[in-house]
Each structure stands twice: as structure tokens, then as C-alpha cells.
Motif scaffolding. Structure first.
Motif, PDB file in Angstrom:
ATOM      1  N   ILE A  44     -15.549  14.151 -26.858  1.00  0.00           N
ATOM      2  CA  ILE A  44     -14.471  14.552 -25.950  1.00  0.00           C
ATOM      3  C   ILE A  44     -14.306  16.062 -25.916  1.00  0.00           C
ATOM      4  O   ILE A  44     -14.341  16.717 -26.954  1.00  0.00           O
ATOM      5  CB  ILE A  44     -13.138  13.894 -26.380  1.00  0.00           C
ATOM      6  CG1 ILE A  44     -13.268  12.370 -26.233  1.00  0.00           C
ATOM      7  CG2 ILE A  44     -11.961  14.429 -25.565  1.00  0.00           C
ATOM      8  CD1 ILE A  44     -12.046  11.606 -26.688  1.00  0.00           C
ATOM      9  N   SER A  57     -16.556  13.923 -21.450  1.00  0.00           N
ATOM     10  CA  SER A  57     -16.725  12.469 -21.510  1.00  0.00           C
ATOM     11  C   SER A  57     -15.438  11.803 -21.065  1.00  0.00           C
ATOM     12  O   SER A  57     -15.178  11.727 -19.880  1.00  0.00           O
ATOM     13  CB  SER A  57     -17.183  12.013 -22.900  1.00  0.00           C
ATOM     14  OG  SER A  57     -16.156  12.157 -23.854  1.00  0.00           O
ATOM     15  N   PRO A 270     -21.171   8.880 -35.702  1.00  0.00           N
ATOM     16  CA  PRO A 270     -21.923   7.874 -34.944  1.00  0.00           C
ATOM     17  C   PRO A 270     -22.881   7.087 -35.838  1.00  0.00           C
ATOM     18  O   PRO A 270     -23.187   7.509 -36.959  1.00  0.00           O
ATOM     19  CB  PRO A 270     -22.708   8.702 -33.928  1.00  0.00           C
ATOM     20  CG  PRO A 270     -21.970   9.993 -33.824  1.00  0.00           C
ATOM     21  CD  PRO A 270     -21.369  10.232 -35.172  1.00  0.00           C
ATOM     22  N   VAL A 297     -25.888   8.781 -20.772  1.00  0.00           N
ATOM     23  CA  VAL A 297     -25.103   8.971 -19.544  1.00  0.00           C
ATOM     24  C   VAL A 297     -25.103  10.473 -19.239  1.00  0.00           C
ATOM     25  O   VAL A 297     -24.923  11.287 -20.149  1.00  0.00           O
ATOM     26  CB  VAL A 297     -23.631   8.500 -19.710  1.00  0.00           C
ATOM     27  CG1 VAL A 297     -22.810   8.850 -18.468  1.00  0.00           C
ATOM     28  CG2 VAL A 297     -23.550   7.007 -19.996  1.00  0.00           C
ATOM     29  N   VAL A 433     -14.903   0.944 -27.567  1.00  0.00           N
ATOM     30  CA  VAL A 433     -15.313   2.341 -27.360  1.00  0.00           C
ATOM     31  C   VAL A 433     -14.193   3.204 -26.784  1.00  0.00           C
ATOM     32  O   VAL A 433     -14.261   4.424 -26.847  1.00  0.00           O
ATOM     33  CB  VAL A 433     -16.548   2.474 -26.422  1.00  0.00           C
ATOM     34  CG1 VAL A 433     -17.741   1.754 -27.006  1.00  0.00           C
ATOM     35  CG2 VAL A 433     -16.247   2.000 -25.012  1.00  0.00           C
ATOM     36  N   ARG A 436      -8.160   4.341 -26.407  1.00  0.00           N
ATOM     37  CA  ARG A 436      -7.086   3.443 -26.840  1.00  0.00           C
ATOM     38  C   ARG A 436      -7.530   2.605 -28.049  1.00  0.00           C
ATOM     39  O   ARG A 436      -6.833   2.525 -29.062  1.00  0.00           O
ATOM     40  CB  ARG A 436      -6.714   2.502 -25.685  1.00  0.00           C
ATOM     41  CG  ARG A 436      -5.734   1.417 -26.091  1.00  0.00           C
ATOM     42  CD  ARG A 436      -5.784   0.233 -25.138  1.00  0.00           C
ATOM     43  NE  ARG A 436      -7.116  -0.337 -25.090  1.00  0.00           N
ATOM     44  CZ  ARG A 436      -7.673  -0.858 -23.996  1.00  0.00           C
ATOM     45  NH1 ARG A 436      -7.015  -0.898 -22.883  1.00  0.00           N
ATOM     46  NH2 ARG A 436      -8.897  -1.346 -24.045  1.00  0.00           N
ATOM     47  N   ARG A 438      -9.865   3.241 -30.153  1.00  0.00           N
ATOM     48  CA  ARG A 438     -10.111   4.113 -31.306  1.00  0.00           C
ATOM     49  C   ARG A 438      -8.795   4.423 -32.037  1.00  0.00           C
ATOM     50  O   ARG A 438      -8.749   4.489 -33.253  1.00  0.00           O
ATOM     51  CB  ARG A 438     -10.784   5.429 -30.868  1.00  0.00           C
ATOM     52  CG  ARG A 438     -12.137   5.317 -30.180  1.00  0.00           C
ATOM     53  CD  ARG A 438     -13.234   4.848 -31.122  1.00  0.00           C
ATOM     54  NE  ARG A 438     -13.241   3.463 -31.420  1.00  0.00           N
ATOM     55  CZ  ARG A 438     -13.170   2.912 -32.635  1.00  0.00           C
ATOM     56  NH1 ARG A 438     -13.031   3.634 -33.695  1.00  0.00           N
ATOM     57  NH2 ARG A 438     -13.227   1.637 -32.801  1.00  0.00           N
TER      58      ARG A 438
HETATM   59  C1  LIG Z   1     -19.461   9.881 -20.420  1.00  0.00           C
HETATM   60  C2  LIG Z   1     -18.365   9.181 -21.160  1.00  0.00           C
HETATM   61  C3  LIG Z   1     -17.160   8.903 -20.514  1.00  0.00           C
HETATM   62  C4  LIG Z   1     -16.127   8.250 -21.211  1.00  0.00           C
HETATM   63  N1  LIG Z   1     -14.939   8.027 -20.573  1.00  0.00           N
HETATM   64  C5  LIG Z   1     -13.917   7.443 -21.251  1.00  0.00           C
HETATM   65  C6  LIG Z   1     -12.627   7.309 -20.652  1.00  0.00           C
HETATM   66  O1  LIG Z   1     -12.395   7.762 -19.519  1.00  0.00           O
HETATM   67  N2  LIG Z   1     -11.648   6.713 -21.367  1.00  0.00           N
HETATM   68  C7  LIG Z   1     -11.839   6.257 -22.646  1.00  0.00           C
HETATM   69  O2  LIG Z   1     -10.919   5.714 -23.245  1.00  0.00           O
HETATM   70  N3  LIG Z   1     -13.045   6.400 -23.256  1.00  0.00           N
HETATM   71  C8  LIG Z   1     -14.084   6.998 -22.594  1.00  0.00           C
HETATM   72  N4  LIG Z   1     -15.293   7.176 -23.226  1.00  0.00           N
HETATM   73  C9  LIG Z   1     -15.464   6.698 -24.611  1.00  0.00           C
HETATM   74  C10 LIG Z   1     -14.936   7.647 -25.678  1.00  0.00           C
HETATM   75  O3  LIG Z   1     -14.964   8.975 -25.208  1.00  0.00           O
HETATM   76  C11 LIG Z   1     -15.797   7.584 -26.952  1.00  0.00           C
HETATM   77  O4  LIG Z   1     -16.044   6.248 -27.335  1.00  0.00           O
HETATM   78  C12 LIG Z   1     -15.094   8.298 -28.125  1.00  0.00           C
HETATM   79  O5  LIG Z   1     -14.770   9.610 -27.765  1.00  0.00           O
HETATM   80  C13 LIG Z   1     -15.969   8.279 -29.371  1.00  0.00           C
HETATM   81  O6  LIG Z   1     -15.257   8.829 -30.445  1.00  0.00           O
HETATM   82  P1  LIG Z   1     -15.795   8.763 -31.945  1.00  0.00           P
HETATM   83  O7  LIG Z   1     -14.870   9.571 -32.750  1.00  0.00           O
HETATM   84  O8  LIG Z   1     -16.012   7.345 -32.362  1.00  0.00           O
HETATM   85  O9  LIG Z   1     -17.268   9.417 -31.906  1.00  0.00           O
HETATM   86  P2  LIG Z   1     -17.704  10.930 -31.602  1.00  0.00           P
HETATM   87  O10 LIG Z   1     -16.880  11.504 -30.544  1.00  0.00           O
HETATM   88  O11 LIG Z   1     -19.171  10.868 -31.415  1.00  0.00           O
HETATM   89  O12 LIG Z   1     -17.372  11.715 -32.954  1.00  0.00           O
HETATM   90  C14 LIG Z   1     -18.165  11.644 -34.108  1.00  0.00           C
HETATM   91  C15 LIG Z   1     -18.130  12.998 -34.817  1.00  0.00           C
HETATM   92  O13 LIG Z   1     -18.811  12.920 -36.070  1.00  0.00           O
HETATM   93  C16 LIG Z   1     -19.415  14.178 -36.306  1.00  0.00           C
HETATM   94  N5  LIG Z   1     -20.431  14.034 -37.369  1.00  0.00           N
HETATM   95  C17 LIG Z   1     -21.624  13.402 -37.310  1.00  0.00           C
HETATM   96  N6  LIG Z   1     -22.255  13.465 -38.488  1.00  0.00           N
HETATM   97  C18 LIG Z   1     -21.444  14.161 -39.333  1.00  0.00           C
HETATM   98  C19 LIG Z   1     -21.548  14.564 -40.708  1.00  0.00           C
HETATM   99  N7  LIG Z   1     -22.616  14.237 -41.460  1.00  0.00           N
HETATM  100  N8  LIG Z   1     -20.539  15.279 -41.265  1.00  0.00           N
HETATM  101  C20 LIG Z   1     -19.448  15.618 -40.524  1.00  0.00           C
HETATM  102  N9  LIG Z   1     -19.313  15.256 -39.221  1.00  0.00           N
HETATM  103  C21 LIG Z   1     -20.282  14.539 -38.630  1.00  0.00           C
HETATM  104  C22 LIG Z   1     -19.967  14.548 -34.950  1.00  0.00           C
HETATM  105  O14 LIG Z   1     -20.255  15.927 -34.864  1.00  0.00           O
HETATM  106  C23 LIG Z   1     -18.829  14.104 -34.025  1.00  0.00           C
HETATM  107  O15 LIG Z   1     -17.909  15.146 -33.776  1.00  0.00           O
HETATM  108  C24 LIG Z   1     -16.326   7.848 -22.565  1.00  0.00           C
HETATM  109  C25 LIG Z   1     -17.545   8.136 -23.194  1.00  0.00           C
HETATM  110  C26 LIG Z   1     -18.554   8.797 -22.526  1.00  0.00           C
HETATM  111  C27 LIG Z   1     -19.822   9.136 -23.252  1.00  0.00           C
END
Ligand SMILES: Cc1cc2nc3c(=O)[nH]c(=O)nc-3n(C[C@H](O)[C@H](O)[C@H](O)COP(=O)(O)OP(=O)(O)OC[C@H]3O[C@@H](n4cnc5c(N)ncnc54)[C@H](O)[C@@H]3O)c2cc1C
Length: 472
Positions: A44, A57, A270, A297, A433, A436, A438
Motif C-alpha cells: 500500500i 495497490s 509475504p 497485477v 486479502v 478489512r 487484514r
Molecule cells: C493492485 C492491488 C490492488 C488492491 N486493491 C485493494 C483494495 O482496493 N481494497 C482492499 O481492501 N485491498 C486491496 N488489495 C489487497 C491489499 O492491498 C493487500 O492484500 C495488503 O495490502 C497486503 O498486506 P500485507 O501486510 O499482508 O502484505 P504486504 O503489504 O506485502 O507487507 C509485507 C511486508 O513485509 C516486509 N518484509 C518482507 N520480508 C521481511 C523481512 N525479512 N523483515 C522485515 N520485513 C519484511 C515487506 O517489505 C512488506 O512491507 C489490493 C492489492 C493489490 C496488489
């Protein structure tokens, strides 16, 4: 064993990690978040270009959950909410033209463009015996209950667009949890919906869609700067080791090496990063994580002068089913949804390219990607000429796919985790995903952690307060 440095270390500063950390901080626990990048937010991020406000995103939070409502209120984010229109027109593509999505099942029956056979098939739904199982795909479930037309015209675009998934492979229980639950509970979706409608009159939760003033980054910054969330940018975890009753975590940053002891550990990176970190601890767990598929994407932002687009853009955009044959899965008309996204007299269209329908976008350069989007949009929206602003955000591994053996895999992961007490996996490959989901999963994880810590050991626990916050 001596005292731990913190109660909980969260690895990964995306919305999953930050929301979990925020909930934990509310319980009075000491929490640190390590993030590999210099910025919080993971996927994000809002950024400005030529007077437009773009989202890398996620663009919107869609919510009807009370715990997420509470999160918005208590973080203070409710004050900077930017609401989206409550009942926007939405479009799909039908035979090369945009068509408004019927607002209800009822409206589908009367829609002139739905075939008579398709409408009769919908009407039969309550008489179809309940069936299905946890391995059923979305295509199997929807065809069985509602028919092919419903799958192709209404469900497929939602699975392919926001989830980047393939309905022939996506697991129905996990991506359509509410619909599949209606069948299990009431034997029919139609009957279940009527019962729910009757019940909803008495409950307070309303569905709403929103972003924030300044975009989604406002949410991320608020969480990373929250007083109890000790956010450490530019710090990557490199090794996890059980130590005493807790964990020892090694990491690196530009400043050098870091070592920290935590009573509980939340892994919010991830799946591939989680797999690498857990490989020395449990090879099976690591293998299950590596096997989670992701789809690419490309987000193609385009700005136009208002009068270069014939379409009134009166809605929040369109989704395209695979029958349309596009690499574009959808288009969000950001300047119609929010007021401050484009300069005066301009419009901002945010378009999504790829997903499991067209993973080839991985190999497309910016020029090819923009040309593909423009060729798709121009006839649909009556666009004359070229966009005045183009920006592309690529995500090679955009979203995890809840495909195939999703349930079996999640069960196997749960089983392996039981052998690693104090380790929690909290990221978007598990439990949904959306932003909300999360936030809601972060709440559930925080509750488990507070319960696991109890109030017996350590002074930093704050467990009395914790027990109150989480009504344990
Ligand atoms: C194009 C797109 C559009 C989307 N649109 C929407 C939407 O409109 N509404 C909605 O609700 N959702 C939407 N989503 C979904 C949502 O944005 C994602 O599912 C969510 O942001 C993922 O969050 P996360 O924290 O699980 O993962 P990530 O955002 O991938 O965060 C993981 C973090 O871990 C860090 N990391 C990795 N390895 C290490 C390590 N060894 N040490 C420390 N840090 C590390 C990474 O750098 C990263 O910052 C969209 C997704 C995409 C791709």
C-alpha cells in the motif's frame, strides 16, 4: 530465563503487521515492528504525480464489520475518512459495451439483457438440493446453484478483478465465504438472503466503502506512528530461533546487525519471505508456504482532460468478465469515487491489468501495458486521444491466490504451527486479502497472543488491561 526485550515482535510493516501491532499496543503490550523497506505500508502506498493522487495497490476499504469500525474510531482514523458514494453505479462489459450491474437479484430477473434461460435458472435456485464440499471451486459452486450465466456475467468479474483469481481454480469456501455459508445453513442462497435481510434490520452494521484524506497512506502513517507501535524501518529479520519460552530474532539494517528477544513473534511478511525465515525451523511449514501461488497485477493510472472522455463516468467503474477477452480486469474511476484525486477539469482512471487471467503482463513494458489499457478503454468510454498522465505500478507477486488445495494447505500450516508455540503467521495469504480482513485478522491474532501471554510472567505484560480491551 531473563526478561525479554519486548512482548511481541512483528516482522513486516504492511497493513497486516501494522494492524496487528496496533491492536497489541492497545492491550498494553510492548510491540516492535521490523520492516525491510525504508517506508511502512508494504503493497500500500499513495503518491502524487502531476496533480493526481495515485494508489499503488489498495484504493478502498469496504467494511461492514464492527471490529473494523472500532479500529477506525480508536486509531483516530475515522476523522480523516473519505467516504465513497454509498450506492454507486457499477458496470460490467457485455458484448463490447458497458452495462450497469443490476442492483439486486430481483433486478436481474427483469434485466432485458439476461437470457430467459439464465433468469429461469436463477429462479430455480431455492429448489436445488444443497451439496458441495470444501474443495469445490467457485465455478463449480456458482454453476451448480445459480447457473453459467450468473458465473460468467456476475461472479467471474469479481473473482478475476479484486482477487486476481481464476474462478475455475479458486476455492469457493474461502473466496465466497458468505454465499457458501448460506447454502450450508439454509440449503439455499435465496432463502438465506431473505432470512438475513429480515435479520439485518435489527443489527446496526452497515456496509460502507471509504479511503482517507490523502489516500490510503494516511492509514499506514497513522499506524506506524501510533505511540505504542515501535516501528523500525529499514530493518530485515534474517533468523528466528526459539529461546527459552520465547524467540530470539536476528536482523540487519544499514546501521548493522540487530538481535532481539520477544515472548511472541508475528510473521507478517509475504509467503516466500515467511518460507525462507521458517525453513530452518520446520521444513514442512516452509514448503507449504512456498507452494502458495501469487498472480501479477499492473496498476495503470491514466489521467485525461474531462472533455476527452465521452462517458459520464457516473459510477465507480467497471469489471470485465473473461468473456470480454481483455487483459484488463477492471477500471476504477477514482475521480468519480473521491473528490480530490485529479486536478480540476481532469479525470483519473485506475486500471488493473493481468491477474491469473493474464499473467503474461509480467513481461510487458510500460508502453505495451499502457497501449493495451488504452485500446480497451477507448471504445468503452468514448475516449478521444491520448492520456495526459500515465503511471504504472507493477506488482510481480501482487496477490496470493486462494486456489486449489487452499483449505488443506491452511490446515497443514495450522498443524505445523502447533509445534512452534509463540509463532503467528499473519498476512494476506491467510484469512482474506482485503484491508478489512487484514485488520480483522490482526484483531483475532492479538486476542490469541494476549490469551497466550496471560498475566503471570513479566511486568511489561499489561495483561489486566489487555484482558479488558479484549474482553477475555
Ligand atoms: C493492485 C492491488 C490492488 C488492491 N486493491 C485493494 C483494495 O482496493 N481494497 C482492499 O481492501 N485491498 C486491496 N488489495 C489487497 C491489499 O492491498 C493487500 O492484500 C495488503 O495490502 C497486503 O498486506 P500485507 O501486510 O499482508 O502484505 P504486504 O503489504 O506485502 O507487507 C509485507 C511486508 O513485509 C516486509 N518484509 C518482507 N520480508 C521481511 C523481512 N525479512 N523483515 C522485515 N520485513 C519484511 C515487506 O517489505 C512488506 O512491507 C489490493 C492489492 C493489490 C496488489
Amino acid at each position: 530465563m531473563g526478561m525479554s526485550d519486548v512482548d511481541v515482535l512483528v516482522i513486516g510493516g504492511g497493513v497486516s503487521g501494522l494492524a496487528t501491532a496496533w491492536w497489541l499496543s492497545q492491550a498494553g503490550l510492548t510491540v516492535e515492528v521490523w520492516e525491510r523497506e525504508q517506508q511502512p505500508g508494504g503493497r500500500i502506498g499513495s503518491h502524487r504525480k502531476s496533480g493526481y493522487l495515485l494508489e499503488r495497490s489498495a484504493s478502498l476499504v469496504m467494511n461492514s464489520r464492527p471490529d473494523v469500525g472500532r479500529f477506525m474510531a480508536e486509531t483516530g482514523l475515522a476523522a480523516s475518512k473519505a467516504p465513497a458514494p454509498s450506492r454507486p453505479a457499477r458496470y460490467t462489459v457485455h458484448e463490447g459495451r458497458l452495462e450497469a450491474v443490476p442492483a439486486s437479484f430481483g433486478a436481474m430477473f427483469t434485466s432485458p439483457t439476461w437470457s430467459l434461460g439464465g433468469r429461469l435458472r436463477l429462479a430455480l435456485e431455492p429448489f436445488i438440493p444443497a451439496g458441495g464440499n470444501a474443495r469445490e471451486t467457485v465455478s463449480e459452486f456458482v454453476t451448480r446453484r445459480l447457473g453459467r450465466e450468473m458465473l460468467e456475467r456476475a461472479i467471474d468479474p469479481y473473482i478475476a478483478g479484486p482477487l486476481a483469481s481464476d474462478p475455475d481454480a479458486a476455492n469457493a469456501y474461502s473466496v465466497l465465504p458468505r454465499l457458501t455459508a448460506l447454502e450450508r445453513r439454509y440449503g439455499s442462497l435465496g432463502v438465506g438472503m431473505i432470512v438475513h435481510k429480515l435479520l439485518r434490520r435489527r443489527s446496526a452494521s452497515v456496509a460502507e466503502a471509504f479511503s482517507f484524506q490523502g489516500g490510503m497512506s494516511t492509514m499506514i502513517k497513522t499506524l506506524a506512528n501510533a505511540p505504542g507501535v515501535h516501528f523500525r524501518p529499514g530493518r530485515a529479520a534474517t533468523e528466528l530461533r526459539p529461546e527459552g519460552k520465547g524467540w530470539r530474532i536476528e536482523g540487519v539494517s544499514r546501521a548493522g546487525e540487530h538481535s532481539l528477544r520477544a515472548r511472541q513473534l508475528v510473521l507478517s511478511a509475504p509467503a516466500t519471505a515467511a518460507a525462507a525465515l521458517t525453513a530452518p525451523l520446520d521444513a514442512d511449514l516452509s514448503r507449504h508456504l512456498v507452494e502458495i501461488e501469487y498472480a501479477p497485477v499492473s496498476v495503470v493510472h491514466m489521467g485525461f482532460a474531462r472533455d476527452a472522455v465521452d462517458h459520464p463516468l457516473n459510477g465507480n467503474g467497471f469489471l470485465a468478465s473473461r468473456r470480454a477477452g481483455y487483459a484488463v480486469t477492471g477500471s476504477l474511476w477514482m475521480s468519480s469515487v473521491f473528490s480530490d484525486r485529479a486536478p480540476d477539469g481532469k479525470v483519473l482512471l485506475t486500471n488493473y491489468l493481468g491477474g491469473s487471467r493474464c499473467p503474461e503482463v509480467l513481461g510487458w513494458d510500460d508502453e505495451r501495458s499502457a497501449a493495451e489499457v488504452l485500446a480497451t478503454l477507448s471504445p468503452l468510454l468514448g475516449i478521444k486521444g491520448e492520456p495526459e498522465m500515465v503511471h504504472i505500478d507493477r506488482h510481480d507477486r501482487a496477490l496470493p491466490l486462494y486456489h486449489g488445495a487452499y483449505f488443506a494447505r491452511m490446515q497443514a500450516i495450522d498443524e505445523r504451527l502447533q509445534r512452534l508455540p509463540g509463532l503467528h503467521l499473519e498476512a494476506n495469504y491467510r484469512g482474506g486479502v482485503s484491508v478489512r480482513d487484514r485488520i480483522a485478522c490482526g484483531y483475532a491474532a492479538a486476542r490469541r497472543i494476549v490469551a497466550a501471554l496471560g498475566c503471570k510472567q513479566g511486568s511489561g505484560c499489561g495483561a489486566t488491561e489487555a484482558a479488558e480491551v479484549f474482553s477475555l
